[in-house]
Design a protein around this motif. Structure first.
Motif, short mmCIF file in Angstrom:
data_model
loop_
_atom_site.label_atom_id
_atom_site.label_comp_id
_atom_site.label_asym_id
_atom_site.label_seq_id
_atom_site.Cartn_x
_atom_site.Cartn_y
_atom_site.Cartn_z
N LYS A 90 7.01 -2.11 12.06
CA LYS A 90 7.07 -0.69 11.73
C LYS A 90 7.65 0.12 12.88
O LYS A 90 7.27 -0.03 14.02
CB LYS A 90 5.65 -0.22 11.42
CG LYS A 90 5.58 1.19 10.89
CD LYS A 90 4.15 1.48 10.50
CE LYS A 90 4.00 2.89 9.98
NZ LYS A 90 2.60 3.18 9.65
N LYS A 426 -7.29 -8.03 12.83
CA LYS A 426 -7.00 -6.60 12.63
C LYS A 426 -6.59 -5.91 13.94
O LYS A 426 -5.73 -5.03 13.94
CB LYS A 426 -8.21 -5.89 12.02
CG LYS A 426 -8.50 -6.29 10.58
CD LYS A 426 -9.67 -5.51 10.01
CE LYS A 426 -9.92 -5.88 8.56
NZ LYS A 426 -11.07 -5.13 7.98
N GLN A 430 -3.15 -3.88 14.55
CA GLN A 430 -3.09 -2.50 15.01
C GLN A 430 -2.27 -2.38 16.28
O GLN A 430 -1.48 -1.44 16.44
CB GLN A 430 -4.51 -1.98 15.26
CG GLN A 430 -5.31 -1.79 13.97
CD GLN A 430 -6.77 -1.41 14.24
OE1 GLN A 430 -7.22 -1.39 15.40
NE2 GLN A 430 -7.51 -1.13 13.18
N ALA A 435 0.41 -3.42 9.09
CA ALA A 435 -0.75 -3.37 8.21
C ALA A 435 -1.50 -4.69 8.16
O ALA A 435 -2.66 -4.74 7.75
CB ALA A 435 -0.31 -2.97 6.79
N LYS A 468 0.55 -9.05 3.89
CA LYS A 468 -0.52 -8.54 4.77
C LYS A 468 -1.65 -9.54 4.94
O LYS A 468 -2.48 -9.40 5.83
CB LYS A 468 -1.07 -7.22 4.21
CG LYS A 468 -0.04 -6.09 4.15
CD LYS A 468 -0.66 -4.77 3.78
CE LYS A 468 -1.17 -4.73 2.35
NZ LYS A 468 -0.08 -4.80 1.35
#
Length: 508
Positions: A90, A426, A430, A435, A468
């Motif tokens: 991203k 996770k 991050q 995601a 994801k």
């Protein structure tokens, strides 16, 4: 003038007349090529009259069309809208501090491919709802709906598919369905009438007629979806258009003799020739898919060159390598015999010319493929071949791609990938502003190993579609089963994104 003189004049006149007539006849014969002797027939007409010839009688297609149309179905597929990332990682919108979030497609962000709808045809082959169609008709579909000729509709599930032959089996629930009986594609002859039945151009069920114009054709189309294509098409001039794919090719007795698969056209629509998969190949592949979940494909263990597609220079070079004179139509020239393969064990050598499989003549690669495609690993067949002008026969035990005779299991696609896969932590996601993803903890010995991927790679997409977690990876792999795919992702701690191409149809 005495009597003898008169007799001599008459004899000379008669002789001159006969010679003139004979000479003129010979002159005319040379001036008009193709003069035929009345009552005499060439050898190719042997047995023609009164033996299989209808002497111009009109063929009635009505019974075959009436029998075939109820068993040919309309297949409609739906592929859900999907989000596609132009870049796997991203990129933050520089205006996000002002507007509060990222602006969708800005700077190569995610975009959405809209829902895709398509249609084709299929053929009911059992009364409990098994349907054969083309792999390319249902490949990648999220939903498959089947409508019968009586307008009743059903949801269908995929039983299995074989991209190499472009065949698939789907099923609808129910009993007492009409279905087509198998014919024998080996018995088809050039010039024989056949009917194509399907749902072309979004039209209702349609029947077209044509003749068998060629057999054992290879047009290179299945190589688009498989690295091990099998092609030995029946070529006809029955009109076939987009939407006919997966439909029936039947003979005038109403028997299924092929599954319509492709057209030869510069425009994408019918332009004179269409191609069907012979039913004798279809029967074997369908049986394998229903019984084992995947095709039990046998390998003879030879490599050969397609002479019909070779340039003269390449042929001369190959002749030097093999030490033989190449002649098209004589058989299949073995350019290599891999060690440990079925043919090598049976004693075949480079330069041998394969002429028969179990007594059936083979003159080119497609004919060889068609014959071998009917057998499974472990089957024993006789191969007739020429070496040094002498004909020999060898008994060959066919093998699978892995080089043994074991039954090939229908492993899950995740199992095919191999390695140890788990959902990305996770906190790691991050930190990398994504995601989620799938961590390849260990590459293992499956398909992933062939890609040269390293341990620690994070999968974030399949063919540009976001991944994801493991569930999403499994779902996308099922969409692209048997196809060439691209795994997108990155290595944590390293700059840039990486792409690894894979072939999900690789059973080796």
């Amino acid at each position: 003038m005495n009597f003898k003189s008169i007799l001599a004049v008459v004899a000379i006149s008669a002789g001159t007349a006969v010679a003139s007539v004979w000479g003129y006849g010979k002159y005319v014969e040379h001036q008009h090529a193709g003069v035929q002797e009345a009552g005499k027939l060439p050898v190719n007409y042997a047995g023609f009259f009164g033996n299989g010839s209808n002497n111009g009688a009109i063929v009635d297609f009505t019974p075959a069309a009436t029998t075939g149309t109820p068993a040919v179905v309309h297949i409609k597929t739906k592929t859900k809208a999907r989000q596609v990332n132009n870049n796997n990682r991203k990129q933050r919108n520089p205006f996000s501090d002002l507007f509060g979030d990222d602006l969708g497609d800005f700077f190569g962000g995610p975009r959405v491919i809209p829902e895709q709808l398509a249609s084709g045809s299929g053929v009911l082959i059992t009364d409990d709802g098994y349907i054969v169609t083309n792999n390319h008709v249902i490949d990648g579909a999220d939903e498959i709906n089947v409508t019968l000729a009586n307008k009743k509709s059903y949801k269908a599930s995929v039983i299995g598919a074989d991209p190499s032959s472009d065949l698939a089996v789907i099923k609808i629930e129910g009993k007492g369905f009409p279905y087509l009986v198998y014919g024998n594609s080996d018995e088809l002859k050039l010039g024989q009438w056949v009917l194509a039945i399907g749902y072309p151009l979004t039209l209702d069920v349609t029947v077209t007629a044509g003749i068998v114009s060629a057999k054992s054709r290879s047009i290179g189309i299945n190589g688009r979806q498989s690295q091990t294509p099998v092609e030995s098409f029946i070529q006809t001039d029955a009109a076939v258009n987009p939407g006919n794919s997966g439909g029936a090719l039947i003979n005038t007795a109403g028997e299924l003799v092929g599954i319509n698969s492709a057209i030869a056209s510069p425009t994408g629509s019918y332009a004179g020739y269409s191609y069907a998969i012979p039913v004798n190949i279809v029967k074997k592949i369908v049986t394998d898919i229903v019984k084992f979940g995947t095709v039990q494909r046998a390998y003879i263990g030879i490599q050969y060159a397609p002479l019909e597609n070779m340039s003269d220079d390449d042929k001369r070079q190959l002749e030097k390598e093999l030490g033989v004179s190449l002649r098209e139509g004589e058989g299949v020239y073995a350019t290599a015999i891999p060690a440990g393969g079925a043919a090598a064990i049976a004693g075949l050598k480079k330069g041998d010319i394969v002429t028969k499989i179990n007594g059936v003549p083979v003159t080119n690669g497609p004919e060889l493929q068609e014959q071998v495609a009917r057998y499974k690993p472990g089957d024993k067949i006789n191969i007739t071949y020429k070496r040094g002008g002498k004909e020999n026969t060898a008994s060959v035990t066919l093998k699978n791609k892995a080089g043994n005779t074991d039954v090939v299991k229908n492993s899950s696609l995740i199992e095919k990938l191999g390695g140890t896969l788990e959902n990305l932590d996770k906190k790691v996601a991050q930190a990398n502003e994504i995601a989620g993803g799938v961590l390849v903890k260990k590459v293992g010995d499956g398909i992933l190993k062939k890609s040269r991927m390293q341990d620690g790679f994070v999968i974030t997409g399949v063919n540009g579609k976001e991944v994801k977690n493991l569930d999403e990876l499994k779902e996308l792999l099922s969409v692209y089963k048997g196809s060439n795919i691209r795994l997108d992702g990155f290595y944590p701690g390293f700059e840039g994104s990486y792409t690894y191409p894979l072939n999900l149809g690789d059973d080796n």
